[in-house]
Scaffold this motif. Sequence first.
Motif, short mmCIF file in Angstrom:
data_model
loop_
_atom_site.label_atom_id
_atom_site.label_comp_id
_atom_site.label_asym_id
_atom_site.label_seq_id
_atom_site.Cartn_x
_atom_site.Cartn_y
_atom_site.Cartn_z
N HIS A 152 -2.94 0.64 -1.06
CA HIS A 152 -3.67 0.12 -2.23
C HIS A 152 -3.25 0.91 -3.47
CE1 HIS A 152 -7.88 -0.94 -4.05
NE2 HIS A 152 -6.89 -1.38 -4.80
N GLN A 153 -3.16 2.22 -3.35
CA GLN A 153 -2.75 3.05 -4.48
C GLN A 153 -1.33 2.72 -4.91
OE1 GLN A 153 -0.32 5.60 -4.81
NE2 GLN A 153 -1.00 6.37 -6.80
N ASN A 209 -1.27 -0.54 -6.88
CA ASN A 209 -1.79 -0.29 -8.23
C ASN A 209 -0.77 0.46 -9.07
OD1 ASN A 209 -4.29 -1.51 -7.78
ND2 ASN A 209 -5.34 0.40 -7.34
N ASN A 229 -8.77 4.08 -6.44
CA ASN A 229 -8.10 2.79 -6.28
C ASN A 229 -8.94 1.66 -6.85
OD1 ASN A 229 -5.90 3.93 -4.98
ND2 ASN A 229 -6.62 3.41 -2.94
N SER A 285 -7.85 -0.79 -9.87
CA SER A 285 -7.79 -2.24 -9.68
C SER A 285 -8.60 -2.96 -10.75
CB SER A 285 -8.28 -2.63 -8.29
OG SER A 285 -7.40 -2.16 -7.30
#
Length: 146
Positions: A45-46, A49, A76, A80
């Motif tokens: 997820h990081q 992003n 995160n 987002s």
Amino acid sequence: MIPFFRDLFDYHHQTNQRLADQLIEHEVRLTDRSIPLFSHMINAHQIWNARILDLVPLGVFQVHSLKDCKALDGENFDKSLQILDSFDLSQPCFYTNSKGQTFENSIRDILFHATNHMTHHRGQLISDLRQNGMTSIVTDYIFYKR
């Protein structure tokens, strides 16, 4: 689309936070893959992003403590939301993957991929917990909506 994505990221953040608490509580009973898998889910997820925001990414298989995973999940979530507030979701994002290959996808597609990726790996973690005799938290989206 923005309200939809805000809702999805809120769901994932709340669910990840609850799962992190459960994993921390039962850390001594976890399988050898649980912490690396949770770390990978958070890292990915990081990384997505970071690709959109042009930031330094984490390592895809970098392992963190569960407490650090919980904190990174909060970061995160914030990033987002920043993306949702700052970008046109149809805008293309050019990025290089961990193998050095260059690709282009819309920000919308990247964000949707990130949410699917979390769902996939969270399911693996829940399966691991159950196979080790632990009752897991409920992670279904429909329960979040209720």
